[in-house]
Design a protein around this motif. Structure first.
Motif, PDB file in Angstrom:
ATOM      1  N   PHE A 329       0.836  -1.208   0.000  1.00 19.07           N
ATOM      2  CA  PHE A 329       0.000   0.000   0.000  1.00 19.07           C
ATOM      3  C   PHE A 329       0.874   1.262   0.000  1.00 19.07           C
ATOM      4  N   GLN A 330       1.939   1.222   0.799  1.00 16.61           N
ATOM      5  CA  GLN A 330       2.830   2.382   0.862  1.00 16.61           C
ATOM      6  C   GLN A 330       3.510   2.631  -0.478  1.00 16.61           C
ATOM      7  N   SER A 331       3.825   1.545  -1.196  1.00 19.64           N
ATOM      8  CA  SER A 331       4.482   1.713  -2.501  1.00 19.64           C
ATOM      9  C   SER A 331       3.572   2.438  -3.488  1.00 19.64           C
ATOM     10  N   ILE A 332       2.262   2.212  -3.373  1.00 21.02           N
ATOM     11  CA  ILE A 332       1.306   2.940  -4.224  1.00 21.02           C
ATOM     12  C   ILE A 332       1.370   4.430  -3.907  1.00 21.02           C
ATOM     13  N   LEU A 333       1.340   4.749  -2.615  1.00 28.39           N
ATOM     14  CA  LEU A 333       1.369   6.158  -2.212  1.00 28.39           C
ATOM     15  C   LEU A 333       2.682   6.819  -2.624  1.00 28.39           C
ATOM     16  N   ASP A 334       3.790   6.106  -2.412  1.00 30.76           N
ATOM     17  CA  ASP A 334       5.093   6.686  -2.752  1.00 30.76           C
ATOM     18  C   ASP A 334       5.197   6.958  -4.247  1.00 30.76           C
ATOM     19  N   TYR A 335       4.733   6.006  -5.042  1.00 30.16           N
ATOM     20  CA  TYR A 335       4.784   6.200  -6.490  1.00 30.16           C
ATOM     21  C   TYR A 335       3.873   7.356  -6.903  1.00 30.16           C
ATOM     22  N   MET A 336       2.682   7.401  -6.353  1.00 29.08           N
ATOM     23  CA  MET A 336       1.724   8.447  -6.704  1.00 29.08           C
ATOM     24  C   MET A 336       2.276   9.831  -6.385  1.00 29.08           C
ATOM     25  N   MET A 337       2.943   9.953  -5.227  1.00 26.71           N
ATOM     26  CA  MET A 337       3.409  11.263  -4.767  1.00 26.71           C
ATOM     27  C   MET A 337       4.769  11.646  -5.330  1.00 26.71           C
ATOM     28  N   GLU A 338       5.452  10.703  -5.971  1.00 28.68           N
ATOM     29  CA  GLU A 338       6.816  10.973  -6.435  1.00 28.68           C
ATOM     30  C   GLU A 338       6.872  12.092  -7.472  1.00 28.68           C
ATOM     31  N   GLU A 339       5.833  12.200  -8.292  1.00 27.92           N
ATOM     32  CA  GLU A 339       5.873  13.160  -9.383  1.00 27.92           C
ATOM     33  C   GLU A 339       4.489  13.782  -9.582  1.00 27.92           C
ATOM     34  N   ASP A 340       4.469  15.061  -9.871  1.00 25.46           N
ATOM     35  CA  ASP A 340       3.216  15.761 -10.173  1.00 25.46           C
ATOM     36  C   ASP A 340       3.077  15.856 -11.688  1.00 25.46           C
ATOM     37  N   ARG A 341       2.162  15.044 -12.217  1.00 26.07           N
ATOM     38  CA  ARG A 341       1.904  15.057 -13.664  1.00 26.07           C
ATOM     39  C   ARG A 341       0.454  15.462 -13.926  1.00 26.07           C
ATOM     40  N   SER A 342      -0.071  16.268 -13.021  1.00 22.14           N
ATOM     41  CA  SER A 342      -1.491  16.616 -13.080  1.00 22.14           C
ATOM     42  C   SER A 342      -1.862  17.398 -14.341  1.00 22.14           C
ATOM     43  N   ALA A 343      -0.866  17.896 -15.063  1.00 25.26           N
ATOM     44  CA  ALA A 343      -1.164  18.564 -16.337  1.00 25.26           C
ATOM     45  C   ALA A 343      -1.816  17.607 -17.327  1.00 25.26           C
ATOM     46  N   LEU A 344      -1.633  16.292 -17.097  1.00 27.35           N
ATOM     47  CA  LEU A 344      -2.229  15.285 -17.980  1.00 27.35           C
ATOM     48  C   LEU A 344      -3.653  14.916 -17.576  1.00 27.35           C
ATOM     49  N   PHE A 345      -4.107  15.452 -16.451  1.00 30.74           N
ATOM     50  CA  PHE A 345      -5.435  15.073 -15.975  1.00 30.74           C
ATOM     51  C   PHE A 345      -6.550  15.379 -16.981  1.00 30.74           C
ATOM     52  N   PRO A 346      -6.538  16.514 -17.663  1.00 29.91           N
ATOM     53  CA  PRO A 346      -7.580  16.754 -18.681  1.00 29.91           C
ATOM     54  C   PRO A 346      -7.586  15.690 -19.779  1.00 29.91           C
ATOM     55  N   LEU A 347      -6.415  15.117 -20.071  1.00 32.61           N
ATOM     56  CA  LEU A 347      -6.356  14.066 -21.088  1.00 32.61           C
ATOM     57  C   LEU A 347      -7.087  12.814 -20.606  1.00 32.61           C
ATOM     58  N   PHE A 348      -7.000  12.537 -19.302  1.00 30.40           N
ATOM     59  CA  PHE A 348      -7.766  11.418 -18.736  1.00 30.40           C
ATOM     60  C   PHE A 348      -9.266  11.645 -18.940  1.00 30.40           C
ATOM     61  N   LEU A 349      -9.724  12.847 -18.608  1.00 29.93           N
ATOM     62  CA  LEU A 349     -11.146  13.140 -18.775  1.00 29.93           C
ATOM     63  C   LEU A 349     -11.571  12.973 -20.228  1.00 29.93           C
ATOM     64  N   GLU A 350     -10.719  13.415 -21.123  1.00 28.52           N
ATOM     65  CA  GLU A 350     -11.028  13.322 -22.553  1.00 28.52           C
ATOM     66  C   GLU A 350     -11.068  11.868 -23.024  1.00 28.52           C
ATOM     67  N   LYS A 351      -9.994  11.132 -22.754  1.00 30.39           N
ATOM     68  CA  LYS A 351      -9.881   9.756 -23.258  1.00 30.39           C
ATOM     69  C   LYS A 351     -10.900   8.827 -22.609  1.00 30.39           C
ATOM     70  N   ASN A 352     -11.048   8.921 -21.299  1.00 27.77           N
ATOM     71  CA  ASN A 352     -12.013   8.054 -20.619  1.00 27.77           C
ATOM     72  C   ASN A 352     -13.434   8.435 -21.020  1.00 27.77           C
ATOM     73  N   GLY A 353     -13.660   9.728 -21.231  1.00 28.59           N
ATOM     74  CA  GLY A 353     -14.980  10.192 -21.682  1.00 28.59           C
ATOM     75  C   GLY A 353     -15.318   9.676 -23.072  1.00 28.59           C
ATOM     76  N   GLU A 354     -14.327   9.635 -23.955  1.00 26.04           N
ATOM     77  CA  GLU A 354     -14.550   9.086 -25.301  1.00 26.04           C
ATOM     78  C   GLU A 354     -14.983   7.623 -25.222  1.00 26.04           C
ATOM     79  N   LEU A 355     -14.331   6.868 -24.344  1.00 25.86           N
ATOM     80  CA  LEU A 355     -14.680   5.455 -24.209  1.00 25.86           C
ATOM     81  C   LEU A 355     -16.043   5.285 -23.559  1.00 25.86           C
ATOM     82  N   ASP A 356     -16.366   6.126 -22.589  1.00 26.61           N
ATOM     83  CA  ASP A 356     -17.708   6.105 -21.990  1.00 26.61           C
ATOM     84  C   ASP A 356     -18.783   6.327 -23.054  1.00 26.61           C
ATOM     85  N   ALA A 357     -18.557   7.312 -23.896  1.00 27.99           N
ATOM     86  CA  ALA A 357     -19.533   7.631 -24.937  1.00 27.99           C
ATOM     87  C   ALA A 357     -19.664   6.483 -25.932  1.00 27.99           C
ATOM     88  N   LEU A 358     -18.535   5.901 -26.309  1.00 29.32           N
ATOM     89  CA  LEU A 358     -18.542   4.801 -27.268  1.00 29.32           C
ATOM     90  C   LEU A 358     -19.264   3.584 -26.717  1.00 29.32           C
TER      91      LEU A 358
END
Length: 371
Positions: A329-358
């Motif tokens: 569990f700690q390894s998940i948290l450490d990996y998640m917090m190691e880097e801030d790549r939140s600039a890609l978050f809108p891409l998640f909304l876009e790509k996952n939304g496309e699949l939801d619609a499809l």
């Protein structure tokens, strides 16, 4: 890995492993001997013998830097490198992906690893070629013939896919090993665990010849969320299959969730649900922290939501759990917090939304909807 490991990947390419993009040759045009003694693999062995790293191995190093356990470290644990010559005669660890044949359309997957993904990928213009099924090994008999000596002496076979339990070549290889009394090897599977019957093959009878069979079940969440992430999954079917293998003590069953933005909130509950259902023993959790595609990577979660993930995990990490589970569990948290790549978050909304619609779906998880 280059001293012991033979990995057959997409289009029959022989690679260093299933993660790093390091290609040695093509099993459809070269023999195992030609590839295993080729210039490319020898150059990598020499590099590693000098204790030099390779930038193409960044995924393992990144996981290790955040405190996680990479495939590289797992391989160190299982095989004795001190006994290996600098110029090894034959590989002892096989990872063979016969094709992309699969009966699931998992959200974090793609057409190259799932034939079932073809129509969705075509609609999203992300398909590979004009056929659903992509065969990696064109002539199985020729492959076995050119690799026979190594196959007979192998210590471990790792089958993934596609989905190995619906791939006929996998069964043919098991039959060949049994016919040649080569059953001392460990069998390991990354499987969606949806099918225990395929054509006329008797899977349990085949497995009974081998002393150790490990099933890493690709279950990302239970019930509706699991079925959303791994399209075509049926949670009740998974539970029935788990009951069917209880009578076979040589089979070791683990859950192996792929940790992504879609299920990072639910991993502790999945583990505890599976314990309560007696699907697993306390230490039977094997984590795959998703690196690609980047828009499902947990490092892209906005910071304020990451803190909610941390708070939730800390509630589940306590002295009553095995150290290995708290460490996982700690390894998940450490990996998640190691880097801030939140600039890609809108891409998640876009790509996952496309699949939801499809697929005309929506995420059933309220936790993830916080994001």
């Amino acid at each position: 890995m280059p001293f012991i490991h033979y990995h057959v990947s997409n289009k029959g390419l022989a690679k260093a492993c299933c993660v790093a993009n390091i290609t040695y040759g093509d099993v459809n045009t070269e023999t195992l001997e030609e590839i295993w003694n080729g210039k490319k693999v020898k150059a990598l062995r020499q590099k590693f013998s000098r204790n030099e790293s390779d930038q193409r191995c960044f995924v393992c190093h990144k996981i290790e830097a955040s405190g996680g356990k990479s495939i590289r470290l797992e391989t160190f644990d299982k095989f004795d490198y001190k006994q290996l010559a600098e110029e090894p005669k034959l590989p002892v660890y096989f990872d063979i992906r016969f094709s992309n044949v699969c009966n699931y359309r998992c959200r974090t997957c793609w057409h190259g690893a799932s034939s079932k993904w073809y129509n969705d990928a075509k609609a999203l213009n992300s398909h590979i070629g004009e056929k659903a099924i992509i065969k990696n090994i064109q002539d199985l008999d020729a492959f076995i013939a050119s690799s026979a000596q190594a196959l007979l002496g192998a210590e471990e076979f790792y089958f993934a896919g596609g989905e190995p339990l619906v791939t006929e070549e996998h069964y043919k290889l098991l039959e060949w090993l049994i016919a040649h009394n080569a059953t001392k090897a460990r069998l390991r599977y990354n499987t969606n665990f949806s099918k225990l019957k395929f054509k006329d093959y008797n899977l349990m009878e085949l497995w009974s010849h081998f002393k150790e069979v490990e099933l890493l079940a690709s279950i990302d969440a239970s019930n509706a969320l699991g079925e959303y992430i791994r399209k075509e999954m049926n949670w009740q079917e998974i539970l029935r299959n788990r009951e069917l293998i209880r009578a076979f003590p040589s089979i070791h069953f683990k859950i192996a969730p792929t940790v992504s933005i879609l299920n990072v909130f639910q991993i502790p509950e999945l583990y505890e649900d599976c314990l309560e259902l007696q699907m697993i023993e306390e230490n039977d959790l094997y984590l795959n922290i998703l690196e690609r595609p980047s828009y499902y990577n947990i490092q892209i979660i906005p910071k304020e939501i990451k803190m909610k993930v941390v708070a939730k995990y800390l509630k589940h990490m306590d002295a009553s759990k095995p150290k290995e589970i708290n460490r996982a569990f700690q390894s998940i948290l450490d990996y998640m917090m190691e880097e801030d790549r939140s600039a890609l978050f809108p891409l998640f909304l876009e790509k996952n939304g496309e699949l939801d619609a499809l697929r005309e779906e929506e995420n059933p998880s309220q936790d993830i909807m916080l994001i």
